[in-house]
Design a protein around this motif. Structure first.
Motif, PDB file in Angstrom:
ATOM      1  N   SER A   1      43.850  42.857 107.842  1.00 56.50           N
ATOM      2  CA  SER A   1      43.636  43.590 109.145  1.00 56.50           C
ATOM      3  C   SER A   1      44.451  42.781 110.511  1.00 56.50           C
ATOM      4  CB  SER A   1      42.454  43.439 109.511  1.00 56.50           C
ATOM      5  OG  SER A   1      41.813  41.974 109.501  1.00 56.50           O
ATOM      6  N   GLU A   2      44.871  41.824 110.325  1.00 52.06           N
ATOM      7  CA  GLU A   2      45.532  41.103 111.282  1.00 52.06           C
ATOM      8  C   GLU A   2      46.901  40.647 111.082  1.00 52.06           C
ATOM      9  OE1 GLU A   2      42.689  38.624 114.180  1.00 52.06           O
ATOM     10  OE2 GLU A   2      42.052  38.159 112.223  1.00 52.06           O
ATOM     11  N   GLY A   3      47.572  40.917 110.046  1.00 53.40           N
ATOM     12  CA  GLY A   3      48.789  40.626 109.705  1.00 53.40           C
ATOM     13  C   GLY A   3      49.165  40.970 108.087  1.00 53.40           C
ATOM     14  N   PHE A   4      49.879  39.783 107.424  1.00 51.81           N
ATOM     15  CA  PHE A   4      50.029  39.853 106.187  1.00 51.81           C
ATOM     16  C   PHE A   4      49.681  38.745 105.130  1.00 51.81           C
ATOM     17  CE2 PHE A   4      53.274  42.183 108.641  1.00 51.81           C
ATOM     18  CZ  PHE A   4      53.559  43.612 107.718  1.00 51.81           C
ATOM     19  N   HIS A   5      49.338  39.149 103.935  1.00 53.96           N
ATOM     20  CA  HIS A   5      49.224  37.941 102.871  1.00 53.96           C
ATOM     21  C   HIS A   5      50.340  37.852 102.078  1.00 53.96           C
ATOM     22  CE1 HIS A   5      44.480  38.311 103.158  1.00 53.96           C
ATOM     23  NE2 HIS A   5      45.010  36.963 103.407  1.00 53.96           N
ATOM     24  N   TYR A   6      51.009  36.947 101.778  1.00 55.99           N
ATOM     25  CA  TYR A   6      52.023  36.736 100.843  1.00 55.99           C
ATOM     26  C   TYR A   6      51.286  35.616  99.705  1.00 55.99           C
ATOM     27  CZ  TYR A   6      55.735  37.950 104.181  1.00 55.99           C
ATOM     28  OH  TYR A   6      56.537  38.741 105.052  1.00 55.99           O
ATOM     29  N   PHE A   7      51.546  36.141  98.441  1.00 58.35           N
ATOM     30  CA  PHE A   7      51.512  35.106  97.346  1.00 58.35           C
ATOM     31  C   PHE A   7      52.781  34.554  97.042  1.00 58.35           C
ATOM     32  CE2 PHE A   7      51.990  34.364  92.746  1.00 58.35           C
ATOM     33  CZ  PHE A   7      50.962  33.388  92.661  1.00 58.35           C
TER      34      PHE A   7
ATOM     35  N   ASN B   1      56.948  39.758 111.107  1.00 51.94           N
ATOM     36  CA  ASN B   1      56.573  39.065 112.492  1.00 51.94           C
ATOM     37  C   ASN B   1      55.304  38.310 112.429  1.00 51.94           C
ATOM     38  OD1 ASN B   1      59.189  39.532 113.927  1.00 51.94           O
ATOM     39  ND2 ASN B   1      58.484  41.622 114.504  1.00 51.94           N
ATOM     40  N   PHE B   2      55.064  37.353 112.926  1.00 51.50           N
ATOM     41  CA  PHE B   2      53.847  36.680 113.226  1.00 51.50           C
ATOM     42  C   PHE B   2      53.938  35.386 114.333  1.00 51.50           C
ATOM     43  CE2 PHE B   2      56.298  34.244 109.961  1.00 51.50           C
ATOM     44  CZ  PHE B   2      56.086  32.972 110.246  1.00 51.50           C
ATOM     45  N   GLU B   3      52.703  35.399 114.701  1.00 59.36           N
ATOM     46  CA  GLU B   3      52.385  34.383 115.709  1.00 59.36           C
ATOM     47  C   GLU B   3      51.839  32.823 115.113  1.00 59.36           C
ATOM     48  OE1 GLU B   3      49.803  33.486 119.751  1.00 59.36           O
ATOM     49  OE2 GLU B   3      50.310  35.547 119.302  1.00 59.36           O
ATOM     50  N   SER B   4      51.332  33.216 113.947  1.00 56.98           N
ATOM     51  CA  SER B   4      50.851  31.986 113.496  1.00 56.98           C
ATOM     52  C   SER B   4      50.330  32.244 112.100  1.00 56.98           C
ATOM     53  CB  SER B   4      49.521  31.281 114.046  1.00 56.98           C
ATOM     54  OG  SER B   4      48.620  32.342 113.952  1.00 56.98           O
ATOM     55  N   ALA B   5      50.155  31.110 111.080  1.00 62.79           N
ATOM     56  CA  ALA B   5      49.934  31.082 109.748  1.00 62.79           C
ATOM     57  C   ALA B   5      49.163  30.375 109.193  1.00 62.79           C
ATOM     58  CB  ALA B   5      51.353  31.341 108.792  1.00 62.79           C
ATOM     59  N   VAL B   6      48.487  30.300 108.021  1.00 63.59           N
ATOM     60  CA  VAL B   6      47.656  29.532 107.227  1.00 63.59           C
ATOM     61  C   VAL B   6      48.080  29.643 106.106  1.00 63.59           C
ATOM     62  CG1 VAL B   6      45.334  29.167 106.387  1.00 63.59           C
ATOM     63  CG2 VAL B   6      45.519  29.934 108.752  1.00 63.59           C
ATOM     64  N   ILE B   7      48.032  28.254 105.202  1.00 59.05           N
ATOM     65  CA  ILE B   7      48.677  28.111 104.004  1.00 59.05           C
ATOM     66  C   ILE B   7      47.182  27.835 103.352  1.00 59.05           C
ATOM     67  CG2 ILE B   7      49.737  26.630 102.558  1.00 59.05           C
ATOM     68  CD1 ILE B   7      51.657  25.883 104.510  1.00 59.05           C
ATOM     69  N   LEU B   8      46.921  28.520 101.863  1.00 57.68           N
ATOM     70  CA  LEU B   8      46.066  28.403 101.090  1.00 57.68           C
ATOM     71  C   LEU B   8      46.719  27.801  99.768  1.00 57.68           C
ATOM     72  CD1 LEU B   8      45.612  31.271 102.814  1.00 57.68           C
ATOM     73  CD2 LEU B   8      42.998  30.818 102.034  1.00 57.68           C
TER      74      LEU B   8
ATOM     75  N   ILE C   1      58.404  29.378 108.889  1.00 57.84           N
ATOM     76  CA  ILE C   1      57.410  28.790 108.294  1.00 57.84           C
ATOM     77  C   ILE C   1      57.697  27.427 107.460  1.00 57.84           C
ATOM     78  CG2 ILE C   1      56.899  30.038 106.298  1.00 57.84           C
ATOM     79  CD1 ILE C   1      53.869  29.533 106.741  1.00 57.84           C
ATOM     80  N   TYR C   2      57.133  26.395 107.788  1.00 59.89           N
ATOM     81  CA  TYR C   2      57.542  25.298 106.833  1.00 59.89           C
ATOM     82  C   TYR C   2      56.812  25.164 105.581  1.00 59.89           C
ATOM     83  CZ  TYR C   2      59.737  20.851 106.156  1.00 59.89           C
ATOM     84  OH  TYR C   2      60.714  19.890 105.389  1.00 59.89           O
ATOM     85  N   LEU C   3      57.267  25.093 104.540  1.00 56.30           N
ATOM     86  CA  LEU C   3      56.643  25.170 103.202  1.00 56.30           C
ATOM     87  C   LEU C   3      57.222  23.994 102.339  1.00 56.30           C
ATOM     88  CD1 LEU C   3      56.952  28.809 102.421  1.00 56.30           C
ATOM     89  CD2 LEU C   3      54.970  27.673 103.127  1.00 56.30           C
TER      90      LEU C   3
ATOM     91  N   SER D   1      52.145  27.326  93.511  1.00 56.37           N
ATOM     92  CA  SER D   1      52.031  28.441  93.875  1.00 56.37           C
ATOM     93  C   SER D   1      51.204  28.389  95.423  1.00 56.37           C
ATOM     94  CB  SER D   1      51.536  29.434  93.376  1.00 56.37           C
ATOM     95  OG  SER D   1      50.209  29.340  92.695  1.00 56.37           O
ATOM     96  N   CYS D   2      51.381  29.393  96.221  1.00 57.88           N
ATOM     97  CA  CYS D   2      50.431  29.244  97.395  1.00 57.88           C
ATOM     98  C   CYS D   2      50.269  30.647  98.141  1.00 57.88           C
ATOM     99  CB  CYS D   2      50.934  28.278  98.469  1.00 57.88           C
ATOM    100  SG  CYS D   2      52.372  28.759  99.312  1.00 57.88           S
ATOM    101  N   ILE D   3      49.423  30.685  98.767  1.00 62.31           N
ATOM    102  CA  ILE D   3      48.949  32.115  99.511  1.00 62.31           C
ATOM    103  C   ILE D   3      49.270  31.779 101.100  1.00 62.31           C
ATOM    104  CG2 ILE D   3      47.287  33.724 100.176  1.00 62.31           C
ATOM    105  CD1 ILE D   3      46.217  33.170  97.294  1.00 62.31           C
ATOM    106  N   ILE D   4      50.041  32.433 101.803  1.00 63.68           N
ATOM    107  CA  ILE D   4      50.488  32.568 102.980  1.00 63.68           C
ATOM    108  C   ILE D   4      49.479  33.864 104.028  1.00 63.68           C
ATOM    109  CG2 ILE D   4      52.055  32.577 104.963  1.00 63.68           C
ATOM    110  CD1 ILE D   4      52.232  30.263 103.240  1.00 63.68           C
ATOM    111  N   ARG D   5      48.392  33.414 104.820  1.00 59.98           N
ATOM    112  CA  ARG D   5      48.095  34.451 105.493  1.00 59.98           C
ATOM    113  C   ARG D   5      48.554  34.237 107.111  1.00 59.98           C
ATOM    114  NH1 ARG D   5      41.972  33.505 105.356  1.00 59.98           N
ATOM    115  NH2 ARG D   5      42.222  34.624 103.536  1.00 59.98           N
ATOM    116  N   SER D   6      49.337  35.512 107.320  1.00 60.24           N
ATOM    117  CA  SER D   6      50.089  35.385 108.747  1.00 60.24           C
ATOM    118  C   SER D   6      49.078  36.124 109.705  1.00 60.24           C
ATOM    119  CB  SER D   6      51.431  35.949 108.670  1.00 60.24           C
ATOM    120  OG  SER D   6      51.353  37.311 108.242  1.00 60.24           O
TER     121      SER D   6
END
Length: 680
Positions: free
Chosen positions: A422-428, A446-453, A475-477, A484-489
């Protein structure tokens, strides 16, 4: 549920001639010499194509009727379309849950991941491009779930580890699969002695398998990934048209053309398959689409849309035969604003035999008004009412002109799949390569911020370091091979939470190499005797015959002294080689469970200067126990049973598989680093 279509050579139905006349407009009985001829003349190939098209339509209607009947009676359907003599995209989409399958093991470059051809059927490894037929059908038709029969025949019996399973499942996730079904767990009477009743082609996700002890870790990982991959909408840029009519026109010694996951030259040898492989390697996101599915596509609000999924363009690969209805639909889309990209040349022929010359003229009449002008990089452009047709031989330039961009992360050896929220993208993201990633990575969205899971853990999350570099978000990874990881931008807001902890090694490792006590606690046939060692090696090499045949768990415990001189706030414990999964306690506190590569974990508590106690519970595989049964001629096979090569099964000649903690076990001091966010 309908398993893969395996009705081999099912090329006839009683009313076929009537159905053929109704659908194709002529009497097939008058053209049987052309149908069964080995001559590849135009007339013969057109008759064969019409026969295959008719069979495909009948099969699709059978699946549609089955689903309709099931839905009317309160059921949903799950169907494996592969193997059928039909349009796979349409048949997958006709079920409530399309389902693909993996058969055999893929070869990954992950260091430490064994790939022994003596225990693997390598003839038909899983092809991610084949897997995408099921996910494409689901996404284009608006179905949320797309399933897979997972891990069929990865290796010979009881020789598959959880670490070998994870990249196979990651490959499924990357292909758009979000609903995993393990293959499998056989029904077995409780009174049946070990190993119970087993299905011959299974990886044995069952409690009689020693790795069952830590299967919950795999399950938790899959559940966390699927919770993301079943949410939102697919975020692919491209619809790639599948010119099935070209396959139907191919002449060979079989008039019935089946499309399966085991021999895939029908994909890999075609212009369509080669283009799909190029798109994937370059980092483009795409779904396949069929002639039938194209009829439901619209252009609205600046995007190409299909049942809720949005795309930027449709690509037509090198195509010889295109149905007139498909071509007219493509033109109609360009008139409303769509961009259509055509690879190399316009299609110039129509499929089938009936009145084909008349239909050819209709197609040519539709092509002749198209006026192309030469623009940059040898691209030909035909402007339509609101959209455009792009024609050329350099797909990279064509996509760039259409402003369709790949994900640069693939240049770092990382594979991805992207979905909206709803607010951006998920990446696996999954690192299936042999190189570690530790860098700023540009992203195509495009994104303003992101969370790593971290999906291996229920609580390892954090706000990622991000920046803008020449107008492109980065993004720094940090991803090691196998991770593996999930990005929620987030497109328009700052993410909440603590920052993600980026760690780097500080100095040389501290090797834990005092005396280990090894105590067997669970498994069979019987528990071997406890022993001590100052040199980690397979427990099958200690000279105990019970240990050589044992399948289960042993605790490795050691006391070690940590001097003040190597104190740190953050640590990495690296177990080295583990055969095959581990549970770790430090000074009585659980540190974590390791079941996949890399067999290491970071932590920031429980370690102290002075005396420490480390306990590691290691579980092996059950292959050695099965080997022992066959060496003792125990009659345990209850029904049809073969090895991975479909030969008589006999484990008595197997080599003993290494088991336990092989190490070396090392501690690394880790320092927290803050990636530089300088804007350019």
């Amino acid at each position: 549920y309908h398993d893969s279509y395996e009705y081999y050579k099912a090329d006839w139905t009683e009313n076929l001639f009537d159905e053929f006349r109704f659908r194709r407009g002529y009497d097939l009985k008058q053209h049987l010499p052309e149908l069964f001829s080995q001559d590849s003349s135009e007339i013969n190939s057109r008759i064969i194509a019409d026969y295959r098209t008719t069979i495909a339509e009948l099969h699709l209607e059978y699946i549609q009727t089955w689903t309709d009947w099931s839905n009317d009676h309160g059921w949903i359907t799950r169907n494996q379309a592969h193997g059928s003599p039909a349009n796979l995209l349409d048949v997958y989409a006709a079920a409530d849950i399309p389902e693909t399958e993996t058969f055999g093991a893929a070869h990954f470059d992950i260091p430490g991941l064994s790939f022994n051809e003596e225990e693997i059927s390598t003839s038909d490894p899983p092809n991610p491009l084949i897997l995408q037929f099921a996910s494409s059908a689901a996404q284009v038709s608006g179905k949320n779930l797309v399933a897979s029969e997972t891990c069929t025949w990865l290796r010979d019996h009881f020789k598959t580890s959880l670490a070998q399973i994870k990249p196979e499942i990651d490959q499924l996730f990357l292909a758009g699969i979000n609903h995993v079904f393990y293959h499998g767990n056989a029904y077995s009477p409780k009174e049946a002695e070990w190993p119970g009743w087993m299905f011959y082609a299974s990886t044995h996700f069952e409690e009689k398998n020693a790795f069952w002890r830590d299967v919950s870790e795999l399950n938790n990982y899959v559940a966390r990934c699927q919770s993301i991959l079943q949410s939102g909408k697919p975020a692919n840029n491209i619809l790639l048209y599948w010119p099935l009519a070209d396959i139907w026109h191919q002449s060979n010694d079989q008039i019935l053309k089946t499309l399966n996951v085991h021999s895939t030259e029908w994909l890999s040898d075609s212009p369509f398959g080669k283009l799909a492989a190029w798109l994937k390697n370059e980092g483009h996101s795409f779904d396949y689409i069929s002639d039938k599915q194209l009829t439901e596509v619209i252009f609205q609000n600046g995007s190409i849309q299909s049942n809720g999924a949005t795309y930027k363009t449709i690509i037509i690969p090198k195509t010889e035969h295109i149905p007139m209805e498909t071509w007219e639909k493509l033109l109609a889309l360009t008139k409303t604003g769509a961009t259509i990209i055509i690879d190399r040349s316009l299609p110039e022929d129509v499929p089938g035999w009936f009145e084909f010359e008349k239909r050819q003229k209709t197609l040519q009449s539709s092509l002749s008004p198209l006026k192309f002008e030469s623009i940059e990089n040898e691209i030909l452009l035909s402007k339509q009412t609101k959209g455009q047709i792009l024609l050329g031989s350099n797909m990279d330039d064509l996509l760039s002109y259409a402003e369709v961009y790949a994900e640069p992360i693939v240049n770092h050896g990382i594979n991805y799949i992207r979905r909206t929220h709803s607010e951006g993208f998920h990446y696996f993201l999954s690192n299936l390569s042999d190189q570690s990633l530790d860098a700023w990575v540009p992203m195509a969205t495009n994104f303003e911020s992101a969370v790593i899971l971290d999906p291996r853990s229920s609580n390892k999350t954090g706000v990622a370091a991000t920046r803008q570099n020449q107008g492109q978000p980065e993004i720094y990874l940090q991803l090691k091979p196998g991770e593996s990881c999930i990005i929620r931008s987030f497109t328009d807001r700052q993410a909440d939470g603590n920052p993600w902890k980026y760690l780097k090694k500080d100095g040389k490792p501290f090797e834990i190499n005092a005396e280990w006590k090894v105590e067997f606690i669970e498994g069979g046939t019987v528990l071997p005797a406890t022993y001590t060692t100052d040199h980690l090696a397979s427990w099958t090499n200690i000279g105990d015959e019970e240990a050589k045949r044992f399948a289960g768990t042993a605790i490795y415990s050691i006391s070690f002294y940590l001097p003040d001189s190597i104190n740190a706030e953050n640590w990495l414990l690296d177990l080295g080689e583990v055969r095959e999964s581990a549970r770790i306690r430090l000074n009585g506190n659980e540190l974590g469970r390791l079941w996949s590569i890399p067999f290491s974990l970071s932590f920031d508590k429980y370690l102290k200067t002075g005396e420490n106690k480390l306990e590691i519970e290691v579980t092996n595989l059950s292959a050695n126990r099965l080997r022992d049964l066959d060496q003792r001629n125990v009659n345990w096979q209850k029904y049809f049973f073969v090895n991975v090569f479909y030969k008589n099964f006999d484990a008595s000649l197997w080599s003993v598989m290494d088991s336990g903690l092989l190490g070396p076990v090392r501690l690394y001091r880790m320092v927290v680093v803050e990636p530089r966010k300088t804007k350019y």
